[in-house]
Design a protein around this motif. Structure first.
Motif, PDB file in Angstrom:
ATOM      1  N   SER B  71      29.837  -9.906  -0.888  1.00 31.29           N
ATOM      2  CA  SER B  71      30.362 -10.216   0.596  1.00 31.29           C
ATOM      3  C   SER B  71      29.851  -9.388   1.762  1.00 31.29           C
ATOM      4  O   SER B  71      29.840 -10.008   2.952  1.00 31.29           O
ATOM      5  CB  SER B  71      31.865 -10.395   0.519  1.00 31.29           C
ATOM      6  OG  SER B  71      32.556  -9.241   0.246  1.00 31.29           O
ATOM      7  N   THR B  72      29.688  -8.219   1.450  1.00 35.67           N
ATOM      8  CA  THR B  72      29.488  -7.406   2.415  1.00 35.67           C
ATOM      9  C   THR B  72      27.949  -6.587   2.108  1.00 35.67           C
ATOM     10  O   THR B  72      27.531  -5.695   2.861  1.00 35.67           O
ATOM     11  CB  THR B  72      30.343  -5.948   2.662  1.00 35.67           C
ATOM     12  OG1 THR B  72      30.521  -5.411   1.273  1.00 35.67           O
ATOM     13  CG2 THR B  72      31.798  -6.402   2.843  1.00 35.67           C
ATOM     14  N   SER B  73      27.431  -7.095   1.161  1.00 38.15           N
ATOM     15  CA  SER B  73      25.930  -6.665   0.773  1.00 38.15           C
ATOM     16  C   SER B  73      25.809  -5.007   0.728  1.00 38.15           C
ATOM     17  O   SER B  73      25.156  -4.586   1.256  1.00 38.15           O
ATOM     18  CB  SER B  73      25.146  -7.169   1.680  1.00 38.15           C
ATOM     19  OG  SER B  73      24.959  -8.484   1.847  1.00 38.15           O
ATOM     20  N   SER B  74      26.785  -4.618  -0.065  1.00 39.26           N
ATOM     21  CA  SER B  74      27.088  -3.190  -0.341  1.00 39.26           C
ATOM     22  C   SER B  74      26.900  -2.815  -1.765  1.00 39.26           C
ATOM     23  O   SER B  74      27.492  -3.523  -2.741  1.00 39.26           O
ATOM     24  CB  SER B  74      28.096  -2.620   0.371  1.00 39.26           C
ATOM     25  OG  SER B  74      29.385  -3.297  -0.344  1.00 39.26           O
ATOM     26  N   PHE B  75      26.508  -1.671  -2.032  1.00 40.57           N
ATOM     27  CA  PHE B  75      26.559  -1.011  -3.546  1.00 40.57           C
ATOM     28  C   PHE B  75      26.674   0.182  -3.363  1.00 40.57           C
ATOM     29  O   PHE B  75      25.823   0.981  -3.451  1.00 40.57           O
ATOM     30  CB  PHE B  75      25.269  -1.547  -4.150  1.00 40.57           C
ATOM     31  CG  PHE B  75      25.072  -1.111  -5.561  1.00 40.57           C
ATOM     32  CD1 PHE B  75      23.846  -0.588  -5.962  1.00 40.57           C
ATOM     33  CD2 PHE B  75      26.223  -1.377  -6.383  1.00 40.57           C
ATOM     34  CE1 PHE B  75      23.916  -0.268  -7.422  1.00 40.57           C
ATOM     35  CE2 PHE B  75      26.166  -1.321  -7.710  1.00 40.57           C
ATOM     36  CZ  PHE B  75      24.964  -0.479  -8.273  1.00 40.57           C
ATOM     37  N   ASN B  76      27.943   0.710  -3.270  1.00 44.32           N
ATOM     38  CA  ASN B  76      28.369   2.033  -2.887  1.00 44.32           C
ATOM     39  C   ASN B  76      28.354   2.878  -4.316  1.00 44.32           C
ATOM     40  O   ASN B  76      28.902   2.423  -5.195  1.00 44.32           O
ATOM     41  CB  ASN B  76      29.625   2.281  -2.022  1.00 44.32           C
ATOM     42  CG  ASN B  76      29.322   1.600  -0.571  1.00 44.32           C
ATOM     43  OD1 ASN B  76      28.060   1.357  -0.357  1.00 44.32           O
ATOM     44  ND2 ASN B  76      30.355   1.133  -0.028  1.00 44.32           N
ATOM     45  N   PHE B  77      28.282   4.309  -4.017  1.00 45.53           N
ATOM     46  CA  PHE B  77      28.138   5.106  -5.312  1.00 45.53           C
ATOM     47  C   PHE B  77      29.190   6.094  -4.952  1.00 45.53           C
ATOM     48  O   PHE B  77      28.772   6.867  -3.915  1.00 45.53           O
ATOM     49  CB  PHE B  77      26.778   5.537  -5.367  1.00 45.53           C
ATOM     50  CG  PHE B  77      26.536   6.662  -6.556  1.00 45.53           C
ATOM     51  CD1 PHE B  77      25.390   7.629  -6.257  1.00 45.53           C
ATOM     52  CD2 PHE B  77      27.178   6.898  -7.842  1.00 45.53           C
ATOM     53  CE1 PHE B  77      25.230   8.533  -7.297  1.00 45.53           C
ATOM     54  CE2 PHE B  77      26.968   7.822  -8.570  1.00 45.53           C
ATOM     55  CZ  PHE B  77      26.140   8.522  -8.447  1.00 45.53           C
TER      56      PHE B  77
END
Lengths: 117, 112
Positions: B71-77
């Motif tokens: 939904s937010t086009s995010s892929f956090n680590f």
């Protein structure tokens, strides 16, 4: 796991000479290999895609006559930097896709650091 | 065209702190893969994780965890309880049709 090797790991050459970098898939067959370039403190930029037995596809802005790519077998691709100049000094990384592997999965080599003096 | 943005150029933390590295991506495709790689000073890329666009499950592997939100086009680590050995440059990458686009990388320094 899948292993990709690069040779040499480091090379220093004089301006105007050519240098060849090899990328090998050691335990799998790679129909497609990718060549990336990474300048200090910058990201990896895709230079070209090489497919076994056919001509490489170069990204916009990459001189195909300067960076010659040959993918003559399913386990070997070579990148030749012709008439190298100091601005070609960079870290060159290849990756390979296993032809029997998952889509979009690629295995990276350890990189080759080229210094042109 | 695909694009990956890692807004944090450099992060410095003290050992044992938790740290999150952000990654935002742009793509028109519905099928794609996202990756995180670690690049220590030696230069060799170390694969950390792969996620496909249809799998939004978060993942935890030891001290590492990833949060994928389409939904937010995010892929956090996130690295929990960071260690000095975690110091490296971390790259987020997006792969479509076999081509990978890398973010600019985040340099993480973990101080003892």
């Amino acid at each position: 796991g899948a292993v990709v090797s690069q040779h040499p790991s480091r090379v220093i050459c004089k301006s105007g000479t050519s240098v060849k970098i090899e990328c090998r898939s050691l335990d799998f067959q790679a129909t497609t290999m990718f060549w990336y370039r990474q300048f200090p403190k910058q990201s990896l930029m895709l230079m070209a895609t090489s497919n076994e037995g056919s001509k490489a596809t170069y990204e916009q802005g990459v001189e195909k006559d300067k960076f010659l790519i040959n993918h003559a077998s399913l386990t070997l691709s070579t990148l030749t930097v012709t008439s190298a100049h100091p601005e070609d000094s960079s870290f060159y990384i290849c990756s390979a896709r296993d032809r029997t592997g998952l889509p979009y999965e690629q295995y990276f080599g350890p990189g080759t650091r080229l210094t042109v003096t | 065209a695909q694009k990956v943005t890692q807004a944090q150029t450099e992060i410095s933390v003290v050992e044992k702190e938790d740290v999150t590295l952000d990654c935002v991506y742009e793509t028109r495709d519905t099928t794609y893969y996202l990756f995180w790689y670690k690049q220590p000073p030696s230069g060799e890329l170390v694969f950390l994780i792969r996620r496909n666009s249809f799998d939004e499950q978060n993942e935890i592997s030891g001290r590492y965890s990833w949060n994928f939100q389409k939904s937010t086009s995010s892929f956090n680590f996130t690295i929990t309880a960071s260690q000095v050995v975690d110091s490296a440059v971390y790259f987020c990458a997006l792969s479509e049709a076999g081509k990978s686009t890398f973010g600019d990388g985040t340099t993480l320094t973990v101080k003892p």
